[in-house]
Design a protein around this motif. Structure first.
Motif, PDB file in Angstrom:
ATOM      1  N   THR A  67     -67.476  18.532  -6.649  1.00 34.96           N
ATOM      2  CA  THR A  67     -66.499  19.413  -7.269  1.00 34.96           C
ATOM      3  C   THR A  67     -66.569  20.819  -6.689  1.00 34.96           C
ATOM      4  O   THR A  67     -65.537  21.454  -6.451  1.00 34.96           O
ATOM      5  CB  THR A  67     -66.741  19.470  -8.792  1.00 34.96           C
ATOM      6  N   LEU A  68     -67.759  21.303  -6.430  1.00 29.94           N
ATOM      7  CA  LEU A  68     -67.919  22.658  -5.904  1.00 29.94           C
ATOM      8  C   LEU A  68     -68.067  22.706  -4.383  1.00 29.94           C
ATOM      9  O   LEU A  68     -68.419  23.751  -3.837  1.00 29.94           O
ATOM     10  CB  LEU A  68     -69.126  23.328  -6.569  1.00 29.94           C
ATOM     11  N   SER A  69     -67.788  21.604  -3.709  1.00 29.62           N
ATOM     12  CA  SER A  69     -67.928  21.587  -2.253  1.00 29.62           C
ATOM     13  C   SER A  69     -66.996  22.570  -1.531  1.00 29.62           C
ATOM     14  O   SER A  69     -67.415  23.145  -0.514  1.00 29.62           O
ATOM     15  CB  SER A  69     -67.735  20.173  -1.713  1.00 29.62           C
ATOM     16  N   PRO A  70     -65.759  22.827  -1.989  1.00 29.08           N
ATOM     17  CA  PRO A  70     -64.960  23.845  -1.282  1.00 29.08           C
ATOM     18  C   PRO A  70     -65.594  25.236  -1.315  1.00 29.08           C
ATOM     19  O   PRO A  70     -65.482  25.999  -0.354  1.00 29.08           O
ATOM     20  CB  PRO A  70     -63.625  23.850  -2.031  1.00 29.08           C
ATOM     21  N   VAL A  71     -66.291  25.553  -2.381  1.00 22.98           N
ATOM     22  CA  VAL A  71     -66.931  26.860  -2.471  1.00 22.98           C
ATOM     23  C   VAL A  71     -68.139  26.917  -1.530  1.00 22.98           C
ATOM     24  O   VAL A  71     -68.415  27.958  -0.927  1.00 22.98           O
ATOM     25  CB  VAL A  71     -67.313  27.168  -3.931  1.00 22.98           C
ATOM     26  N   PHE A  72     -68.855  25.795  -1.384  1.00 23.40           N
ATOM     27  CA  PHE A  72     -69.960  25.759  -0.427  1.00 23.40           C
ATOM     28  C   PHE A  72     -69.434  25.856   1.007  1.00 23.40           C
ATOM     29  O   PHE A  72     -70.057  26.489   1.862  1.00 23.40           O
ATOM     30  CB  PHE A  72     -70.777  24.479  -0.594  1.00 23.40           C
ATOM     31  N   LEU A  73     -68.290  25.245   1.268  1.00 18.95           N
ATOM     32  CA  LEU A  73     -67.684  25.361   2.598  1.00 18.95           C
ATOM     33  C   LEU A  73     -67.249  26.792   2.871  1.00 18.95           C
ATOM     34  O   LEU A  73     -67.324  27.278   4.006  1.00 18.95           O
ATOM     35  CB  LEU A  73     -66.499  24.406   2.728  1.00 18.95           C
ATOM     36  N   PHE A  74     -66.786  27.485   1.822  1.00 25.44           N
ATOM     37  CA  PHE A  74     -66.446  28.892   1.986  1.00 25.44           C
ATOM     38  C   PHE A  74     -67.677  29.703   2.378  1.00 25.44           C
ATOM     39  O   PHE A  74     -67.584  30.617   3.208  1.00 25.44           O
ATOM     40  CB  PHE A  74     -65.841  29.463   0.703  1.00 25.44           C
ATOM     41  N   ASP A  75     -68.822  29.402   1.781  1.00 31.18           N
ATOM     42  CA  ASP A  75     -70.048  30.126   2.134  1.00 31.18           C
ATOM     43  C   ASP A  75     -70.389  29.947   3.609  1.00 31.18           C
ATOM     44  O   ASP A  75     -70.771  30.907   4.285  1.00 31.18           O
ATOM     45  CB  ASP A  75     -71.220  29.654   1.280  1.00 31.18           C
ATOM     46  N   ALA A  76     -70.243  28.726   4.099  1.00 25.73           N
ATOM     47  CA  ALA A  76     -70.529  28.462   5.518  1.00 25.73           C
ATOM     48  C   ALA A  76     -69.542  29.200   6.420  1.00 25.73           C
ATOM     49  O   ALA A  76     -69.936  29.828   7.411  1.00 25.73           O
ATOM     50  CB  ALA A  76     -70.486  26.964   5.793  1.00 25.73           C
ATOM     51  N   ALA A  77     -68.255  29.152   6.081  1.00 20.24           N
ATOM     52  CA  ALA A  77     -67.248  29.843   6.884  1.00 20.24           C
ATOM     53  C   ALA A  77     -67.432  31.356   6.822  1.00 20.24           C
ATOM     54  O   ALA A  77     -67.271  32.057   7.824  1.00 20.24           O
ATOM     55  CB  ALA A  77     -65.849  29.455   6.406  1.00 20.24           C
ATOM     56  N   SER A  78     -67.790  31.855   5.664  1.00 26.09           N
ATOM     57  CA  SER A  78     -67.998  33.288   5.508  1.00 26.09           C
ATOM     58  C   SER A  78     -69.213  33.762   6.294  1.00 26.09           C
ATOM     59  O   SER A  78     -69.192  34.839   6.902  1.00 26.09           O
ATOM     60  CB  SER A  78     -68.148  33.628   4.029  1.00 26.09           C
TER      61      SER A  78
END
Length: 133
Positions: free
Chosen positions: A48-59
């Motif tokens: 469920t929170l994987s898009p937010v973890f992907l944002f951390d990697a991209a950021s």
């Protein structure tokens, strides 16, 4: 009094692109949260929170790119200050999300005060930053 995009990005050391990516990942995560809560889909909190973890990697990747480009221009002090604050913010938000997923999945018996401790530290850093301006 509201902040403009320029003032907000200067205050938290984030570009408007990073803020847009955060809002996009938050929307995708909210959609997955709605699917998890309203349907019989067996999504874990990690999914469920994987898009937010992907944002951390991209950021983090974007922060490293900005670090390299600013270093090449010769602004050493501003470069290191921005990199330090941005990477600290990204890492603390990652730790918060990691602890939140662990708490919601009942992997560890941790209190919510321990989960929200990285956010309190970020609030403290922003308060220190506000007094420096």
């Amino acid at each position: 009094m509201f902040y403009s995009w320029h003032e907000l990005s200067r205050f938290i050391y984030a570009t408007p692109f990073e803020i847009f990516l955060f809002l996009l990942s938050l929307a995708a995560s909210s959609l997955l949260l709605t699917v998890k809560l309203l349907t019989a889909a067996s999504l874990s909190w990690w999914t469920t929170l994987s898009p937010v973890f992907l944002f951390d990697a991209a950021s983090a990747y974007f922060c490293v790119i900005i670090l390299i480009r600013q270093y090449q221009t010769g602004a050493f002090r501003a470069t290191l200050l921005r990199a330090f604050f941005s990477l600290k913010r990204i890492s603390l938000l990652f730790v918060f999300k990691l602890l939140l997923c662990a708490k919601l999945d009942d992997h560890y018996s941790i209190n919510y005060s321990e989960v929200f401790l990285p956010l309190f530290y970020i609030a403290f850093l922003l308060m220190v930053r506000a007094f420096r301006l």
